[in-house]
Design a protein around this motif. Structure first.
Motif, mmCIF file in Angstrom:
data_model
loop_
_atom_site.group_PDB
_atom_site.id
_atom_site.type_symbol
_atom_site.label_atom_id
_atom_site.label_comp_id
_atom_site.label_asym_id
_atom_site.label_seq_id
_atom_site.Cartn_x
_atom_site.Cartn_y
_atom_site.Cartn_z
ATOM 1 N N ASP A 165 -33.517 0.733 -78.246
ATOM 2 C CA ASP A 165 -34.100 2.081 -78.109
ATOM 3 C C ASP A 165 -35.044 1.946 -77.117
ATOM 4 O O ASP A 165 -35.097 3.084 -76.297
ATOM 5 C CB ASP A 165 -34.908 2.322 -79.405
ATOM 6 C CG ASP A 165 -33.959 2.726 -80.643
ATOM 7 O OD1 ASP A 165 -32.749 2.930 -80.492
ATOM 8 O OD2 ASP A 165 -34.428 2.440 -81.751
ATOM 9 N N GLU A 166 -35.649 0.796 -76.659
ATOM 10 C CA GLU A 166 -36.503 0.776 -75.397
ATOM 11 C C GLU A 166 -35.884 1.185 -74.122
ATOM 12 O O GLU A 166 -36.627 1.596 -73.216
ATOM 13 C CB GLU A 166 -37.021 -0.597 -75.314
ATOM 14 C CG GLU A 166 -37.864 -1.019 -76.599
ATOM 15 C CD GLU A 166 -37.253 -1.432 -78.113
ATOM 16 O OE1 GLU A 166 -36.198 -1.426 -77.772
ATOM 17 O OE2 GLU A 166 -37.948 -1.450 -78.771
ATOM 18 N N LEU A 167 -34.456 0.864 -73.976
ATOM 19 C CA LEU A 167 -33.833 1.073 -72.803
ATOM 20 C C LEU A 167 -33.666 2.532 -72.633
ATOM 21 O O LEU A 167 -33.801 3.299 -71.458
ATOM 22 C CB LEU A 167 -32.593 0.347 -72.911
ATOM 23 C CG LEU A 167 -31.549 0.467 -71.550
ATOM 24 C CD1 LEU A 167 -32.181 -0.044 -70.195
ATOM 25 C CD2 LEU A 167 -30.163 -0.090 -71.810
ATOM 26 N N LEU A 168 -33.296 3.114 -73.664
ATOM 27 C CA LEU A 168 -33.374 4.648 -73.569
ATOM 28 C C LEU A 168 -34.766 5.377 -73.405
ATOM 29 O O LEU A 168 -34.608 6.346 -72.603
ATOM 30 C CB LEU A 168 -32.485 5.093 -74.697
ATOM 31 C CG LEU A 168 -31.445 4.674 -75.278
ATOM 32 C CD1 LEU A 168 -30.712 5.166 -76.483
ATOM 33 C CD2 LEU A 168 -30.338 4.756 -74.164
ATOM 34 N N GLU A 169 -35.744 4.956 -73.975
ATOM 35 C CA GLU A 169 -36.847 5.445 -73.820
ATOM 36 C C GLU A 169 -37.420 5.324 -72.407
ATOM 37 O O GLU A 169 -38.097 6.135 -71.849
ATOM 38 C CB GLU A 169 -37.785 4.750 -74.802
ATOM 39 C CG GLU A 169 -37.805 5.155 -76.155
ATOM 40 C CD GLU A 169 -37.973 6.817 -76.535
ATOM 41 O OE1 GLU A 169 -38.486 7.347 -75.687
ATOM 42 O OE2 GLU A 169 -37.076 7.427 -77.261
ATOM 43 N N SER A 170 -37.061 4.263 -71.843
ATOM 44 C CA SER A 170 -37.605 4.082 -70.420
ATOM 45 C C SER A 170 -36.837 4.774 -69.445
ATOM 46 O O SER A 170 -37.468 5.238 -68.537
ATOM 47 C CB SER A 170 -37.371 2.628 -70.249
ATOM 48 O OG SER A 170 -36.113 2.161 -70.107
ATOM 49 N N ALA A 171 -35.689 5.122 -69.808
ATOM 50 C CA ALA A 171 -34.947 6.155 -69.031
ATOM 51 C C ALA A 171 -35.389 7.562 -69.008
ATOM 52 O O ALA A 171 -35.525 8.360 -68.037
ATOM 53 C CB ALA A 171 -33.566 5.917 -69.348
ATOM 54 N N ARG A 172 -35.891 7.902 -70.336
ATOM 55 C CA ARG A 172 -36.432 9.352 -70.205
ATOM 56 C C ARG A 172 -37.862 9.234 -69.798
ATOM 57 O O ARG A 172 -38.323 10.373 -69.038
ATOM 58 C CB ARG A 172 -36.699 9.491 -71.878
ATOM 59 C CG ARG A 172 -35.170 9.547 -72.632
ATOM 60 C CD ARG A 172 -35.577 10.254 -74.059
ATOM 61 N NE ARG A 172 -34.361 10.177 -74.611
ATOM 62 C CZ ARG A 172 -33.988 9.340 -75.518
ATOM 63 N NH1 ARG A 172 -34.237 8.267 -75.831
ATOM 64 N NH2 ARG A 172 -32.714 9.607 -76.203
ATOM 65 N N ILE A 173 -38.628 8.139 -69.617
ATOM 66 C CA ILE A 173 -39.782 8.146 -68.911
ATOM 67 C C ILE A 173 -39.741 8.353 -67.389
ATOM 68 O O ILE A 173 -40.556 8.999 -66.607
ATOM 69 C CB ILE A 173 -40.695 6.819 -69.330
ATOM 70 C CG1 ILE A 173 -41.033 6.838 -70.618
ATOM 71 C CG2 ILE A 173 -41.755 6.752 -68.245
ATOM 72 C CD1 ILE A 173 -41.667 5.741 -71.188
ATOM 73 N N ASP A 174 -38.515 7.804 -67.112
ATOM 74 C CA ASP A 174 -38.098 7.823 -65.599
ATOM 75 C C ASP A 174 -37.586 9.224 -65.131
ATOM 76 O O ASP A 174 -37.538 9.363 -64.081
ATOM 77 C CB ASP A 174 -37.370 6.684 -65.158
ATOM 78 C CG ASP A 174 -38.020 5.391 -65.222
ATOM 79 O OD1 ASP A 174 -39.241 5.268 -65.024
ATOM 80 O OD2 ASP A 174 -37.195 4.339 -65.254
ATOM 81 N N GLY A 175 -37.449 10.125 -66.147
ATOM 82 C CA GLY A 175 -37.070 11.358 -65.911
ATOM 83 C C GLY A 175 -35.617 11.765 -66.164
ATOM 84 O O GLY A 175 -35.123 12.809 -65.545
ATOM 85 N N ALA A 176 -34.761 10.716 -66.527
ATOM 86 C CA ALA A 176 -33.249 11.020 -66.893
ATOM 87 C C ALA A 176 -33.189 11.919 -67.942
ATOM 88 O O ALA A 176 -33.716 11.908 -68.905
ATOM 89 C CB ALA A 176 -32.636 9.659 -67.219
ATOM 90 N N VAL A 186 -25.513 4.699 -71.754
ATOM 91 C CA VAL A 186 -24.686 4.251 -73.004
ATOM 92 C C VAL A 186 -23.189 4.324 -72.692
ATOM 93 O O VAL A 186 -22.613 3.413 -73.323
ATOM 94 C CB VAL A 186 -24.719 5.623 -73.844
ATOM 95 C CG1 VAL A 186 -24.071 5.299 -75.477
ATOM 96 C CG2 VAL A 186 -26.200 5.800 -74.423
ATOM 97 N N LEU A 187 -22.525 4.834 -71.793
ATOM 98 C CA LEU A 187 -21.238 4.818 -71.736
ATOM 99 C C LEU A 187 -20.935 3.365 -70.933
ATOM 100 O O LEU A 187 -19.783 2.544 -71.424
ATOM 101 C CB LEU A 187 -20.585 5.868 -70.743
ATOM 102 C CG LEU A 187 -19.118 6.065 -70.756
ATOM 103 C CD1 LEU A 187 -18.596 6.292 -72.123
ATOM 104 C CD2 LEU A 187 -18.612 7.199 -69.707
ATOM 105 N N PRO A 188 -21.506 2.771 -69.995
ATOM 106 C CA PRO A 188 -21.148 1.622 -69.435
ATOM 107 C C PRO A 188 -21.562 0.261 -70.333
ATOM 108 O O PRO A 188 -20.756 -0.621 -70.245
ATOM 109 C CB PRO A 188 -22.276 1.616 -68.131
ATOM 110 C CG PRO A 188 -22.462 2.943 -67.685
ATOM 111 C CD PRO A 188 -22.414 3.749 -69.047
ATOM 112 N N LEU A 189 -22.603 0.649 -70.941
ATOM 113 C CA LEU A 189 -22.663 -0.626 -71.938
ATOM 114 C C LEU A 189 -21.873 -0.443 -73.324
ATOM 115 O O LEU A 189 -21.867 -1.508 -74.231
ATOM 116 C CB LEU A 189 -24.072 -0.492 -72.676
ATOM 117 C CG LEU A 189 -25.436 -0.566 -71.591
ATOM 118 C CD1 LEU A 189 -26.480 -0.478 -72.140
ATOM 119 C CD2 LEU A 189 -25.255 -1.795 -71.057
ATOM 120 N N SER A 190 -20.964 0.413 -73.412
ATOM 121 C CA SER A 190 -20.292 0.560 -74.534
ATOM 122 C C SER A 190 -18.635 0.221 -74.357
ATOM 123 O O SER A 190 -17.741 0.758 -75.007
ATOM 124 C CB SER A 190 -20.360 1.749 -75.026
ATOM 125 O OG SER A 190 -21.392 2.400 -75.270
#
Length: 274
Positions: A165-176, A186-190
């Motif tokens: 979850d931390e990876l997704l939250e950091s991306a949201r903080i960066d404005g993604a 998500v797609l590349p990591l899956s």
């Protein structure tokens, strides 16, 4: 203790090899028999190959529009697999990483759908397809199996375990945005998950016989599995061409599985380990 442990490992491996041998034996028999003449197929005692011949394959390619059947099977399998992968990944991602009302109910309901066989929903799905004009079309074979509870369940377990979850939250903080997170993170990591769902879905669609038999009536829309029935009549079965076409029909599934085997195993096992 070490000797007993080694002996136990040897016994377990022996049973595993025996099981694998007997599992593969019918496939080997099919391949070898496709190169036999009709008179040697049921000879006793059985022999591998007494006289190598390609007459069965010649009959298949000369008297059957097999290229049309293979094209239909590839079109249905690839299209349905692409839709299955996309829908499963989106559904699994939503259930694994989003907090919303009734999430647990939706997750449990999706899991319970795994216990419902195709035969239970076959008639309702057929009636819906007849209402919207998809009977005797390739779309009738592509659309209904596109969303599978198996794919959504595997995607949910994999994404929950493999993507923090931390990876997704950091991306949201960066404005993604959410779509950017989905397609860029998500797609590349899956990749293992995509391989696992792709192999399962492609195998199911390629080997499916019952649903195409119900939906499709025109020989121009036959899949290769339906075409196998052309050599099995009410009183006479042409075993040579039937085994040859069966061998041909196994090749695409075998190639897909062997090419994605490493990712398939990882994608299946990751979701089971927390």
């Amino acid at each position: 203790m070490k000797r007993k442990r080694r002996l136990l490992i040897v016994i377990v491996n022996l049973f595993a090899y025996l099981f694998a041998f007997f599992y593969v034996l019918p496939i080997l028999w099919t391949v070898f028999s496709s190169f036999k003449e009709e008179t040697d197929l049921f000879a006793w005692p059985p022999r591998l190959i007494t006289k190598l011949t390609s007459i069965n394959y010649q009959l298949v390619f000369s008297k059957t529009p097999i290229s049309l059947f293979i094209r239909n099977s590839f079109l249905i399998s690839i299209s349905a697999t692409a839709l299955t992968v996309l829908i499963s990944l989106m559904g699994g991602y939503a259930l694994a990483k989003y907090q919303f009302r009734y999430r647990n109910f939706v997750s449990n309901f999706t899991l319970s759908m795994l216990m419902i066989p195709l035969q239970v929903i076959m008639v309702p799905v057929y009636l819906v397809l007849s209402k919207i004009g998809m009977i005797n079309t390739l779309w009738g074979l592509i659309i209904p199996p596109a969303a599978t509870p198996t794919g959504i369940f595997l995607a949910q377990r994999y994404i929950h375990s493999a993507i923090p979850d931390e990876l997704l939250e950091s991306a949201r903080i960066d404005g993604a945005g959410e779509w950017k997170i989905f397609f860029r993170i998500v797609l590349p990591l899956s990749t293992p998950l995509l391989a696992a769902i792709s192999v399962l879905s492609f195998t199911w669609r390629w080997n499916d016989f019952l649903w195409p038999l119900i939906v499709v009536g025109s020989p121009k829309l036959y899949t290769i599995q339906l075409a196998l029935g052309m050599y099995a009549g009410e009183h006479i079965v042409q075993w040579g061409p039937l085994l040859a076409m069966t061998t041909i029909s196994m090749l695409p599934v075998l190639i897909v599985f062997l090419s994605l085997q490493k990712y398939f195993v990882k994608g299946i096992t990751t979701g089971a380990i927390k």
